[in-house]
Design a protein around this motif. Structure first.
Motif, mmCIF file in Angstrom:
data_model
loop_
_atom_site.group_PDB
_atom_site.id
_atom_site.type_symbol
_atom_site.label_atom_id
_atom_site.label_comp_id
_atom_site.label_asym_id
_atom_site.label_seq_id
_atom_site.Cartn_x
_atom_site.Cartn_y
_atom_site.Cartn_z
ATOM 1 N N VAL A 108 -2.073 46.622 39.472
ATOM 2 C CA VAL A 108 -2.706 45.368 39.885
ATOM 3 C C VAL A 108 -4.205 45.627 39.975
ATOM 4 O O VAL A 108 -4.639 46.774 40.111
ATOM 5 C CB VAL A 108 -2.163 44.874 41.244
ATOM 6 C CG1 VAL A 108 -0.666 44.582 41.152
ATOM 7 C CG2 VAL A 108 -2.436 45.888 42.344
ATOM 8 N N PRO A 114 -0.250 43.487 45.988
ATOM 9 C CA PRO A 114 0.968 43.268 45.185
ATOM 10 C C PRO A 114 2.030 42.514 45.961
ATOM 11 O O PRO A 114 2.159 42.664 47.178
ATOM 12 C CB PRO A 114 1.425 44.696 44.849
ATOM 13 C CG PRO A 114 0.849 45.548 45.926
ATOM 14 C CD PRO A 114 -0.439 44.909 46.320
ATOM 15 N N ARG A 116 5.868 42.403 45.882
ATOM 16 C CA ARG A 116 7.001 43.121 45.290
ATOM 17 C C ARG A 116 8.247 42.230 45.252
ATOM 18 O O ARG A 116 8.508 41.464 46.169
ATOM 19 C CB ARG A 116 7.288 44.399 46.078
ATOM 20 C CG ARG A 116 6.083 45.336 46.162
ATOM 21 C CD ARG A 116 6.431 46.608 46.910
ATOM 22 N NE ARG A 116 5.264 47.437 47.140
ATOM 23 C CZ ARG A 116 4.758 48.300 46.262
ATOM 24 N NH1 ARG A 116 5.362 48.448 45.082
ATOM 25 N NH2 ARG A 116 3.693 49.022 46.549
ATOM 26 N N HIS A 173 4.520 46.068 37.291
ATOM 27 C CA HIS A 173 3.621 44.912 37.112
ATOM 28 C C HIS A 173 4.085 43.766 38.011
ATOM 29 O O HIS A 173 4.581 42.741 37.521
ATOM 30 C CB HIS A 173 3.606 44.450 35.655
ATOM 31 C CG HIS A 173 3.155 45.487 34.677
ATOM 32 N ND1 HIS A 173 4.017 46.421 34.125
ATOM 33 C CD2 HIS A 173 1.924 45.754 34.159
ATOM 34 C CE1 HIS A 173 3.343 47.195 33.306
ATOM 35 N NE2 HIS A 173 2.079 46.820 33.306
ATOM 36 N N TYR A 176 0.777 39.392 42.150
ATOM 37 C CA TYR A 176 -0.247 39.879 43.080
ATOM 38 C C TYR A 176 -1.151 38.736 43.534
ATOM 39 O O TYR A 176 -1.207 37.660 42.910
ATOM 40 C CB TYR A 176 -1.067 41.012 42.477
ATOM 41 C CG TYR A 176 -1.854 40.673 41.219
ATOM 42 C CD1 TYR A 176 -3.141 40.157 41.298
ATOM 43 C CD2 TYR A 176 -1.309 40.902 39.961
ATOM 44 C CE1 TYR A 176 -3.866 39.869 40.156
ATOM 45 C CE2 TYR A 176 -2.024 40.616 38.815
ATOM 46 C CZ TYR A 176 -3.294 40.107 38.907
ATOM 47 O OH TYR A 176 -4.010 39.814 37.780
#
Length: 275
Positions: A108, A114, A116, A173, A176
């Motif tokens: 990020v 981030p 998750r 990835h 975010y």
């Protein structure tokens, strides 16, 4: 491409064709029990590969071309675009798998937070791993040819690694949050970059209608097997595509739902940024 680069690409094509022919010949010889002949063919194939790599690299160096950039251009010329996309996708998946295995931080931007969404992503790889173990055991019991059994075992393991790589790509990835926007991703592909003024409301939901990313009418769902846990209503329509493929359909949505491991914490984070 320049004439010199075309010559290099032609040499690489010829070397690849010869290597594939030798590999097929060696496989037939091994299957027919001619192990020594197959070994000689394999060694000759290795000679063809390293001589081609060394010769082309030396030619690039002689013409003051960076070797990595030169080989990149040759690869683009030798392989069709769909093949390059498949190879690049596989390489990225394996790189993400390595990063996750080494516990590297998610990819990020700097100063981004981030979001998750790992819950609900492990069940399918675990089930596939169990099936792979059963398949490999059955291959060794049923097939009378050890070489063929070993080759199929390697293919099964590689397929499992690719599946793990797809899951790892989502871990590596994540969505975010930045000071300017909420960025929602499907793997490395950015589905939507939503500025705070484009978000009308954010709410916790329990949406298990789908278990994979999908778009239904005007709602995009970036779901896992656990479904979606947060819903973002947009103040204006937003065009989105779930993948970066050429055939990916772009649709206009008014709401995006996504999965988050800590839905309440993410909700509070988004509300604080919007405020």
């Amino acid at each position: 491409m320049s004439p010199a680069r075309n010559l290099e690409a032609t040499c690489v094509r010829a070397a690849l064709a010869l290597a594939v022919t030798l590999a097929a010949t060696g496989a037939v010889a091994a299957a027919s029990g001619r192990q020594q002949f197959a070994l000689v063919i394999g060694l000759f194939e290795l000679d063809v590969v390293w001589i081609a790599v060394l010769g082309v690299s030396a030619h690039l160096y002689r013409h003051n071309v960076r070797i990595v950039a030169g080989w990149r251009d040759i690869a683009r010329a030798v392989t069709p675009e769909p093949v390059r996309r498949v190879i690049l996708t596989e390489v990225r998946a394996l790189v993400s798998l390595g990063r996750v295995a080494l516990r590297r931080p998610p990819q990020v931007p700097h100063h981004a937070t981030p979001v998750r969404s790992r819950h609900g992503t492990v069940a399918i790889p675990v089930a596939f791993g169990v099936l792979t173990l059963v398949e490999v055991t059955a291959l060794h019991v049923v097939l009378p040819w050890p070489e063929l059994s070993a080759a199929l075992t390697l293919l099964s393991i590689y397929a499992l690694l690719l599946l793990l790589g797809v899951v790892a790509s989502r871990w590596d990835h994540p969505h975010y949050v930045t000071a300017a926007s909420l960025v929602l991703r499907n793997g490395s592909h950015v589905v939507a970059d939503l500025p705070w003024d484009a978000i009308s409301t954010v709410a916790i939901v329990r949406d298990g209608s789908v278990t994979a990313p999908a778009i239904d009418t005007s709602v995009a769902r970036l779901a896992t097997l656990d479904g979606c846990s947060l819903a973002v209503e947009l103040s204006q329509p937003c065009p989105v595509a779930l993948t970066s493929g050429r055939r990916a359909r772009v649709q206009t949505v008014h709401e995006i739902r996504f999965a988050a491991d800590d839905a309440q914490g993410v909700l509070e984070l988004l509300e604080s940024r919007r405020g």
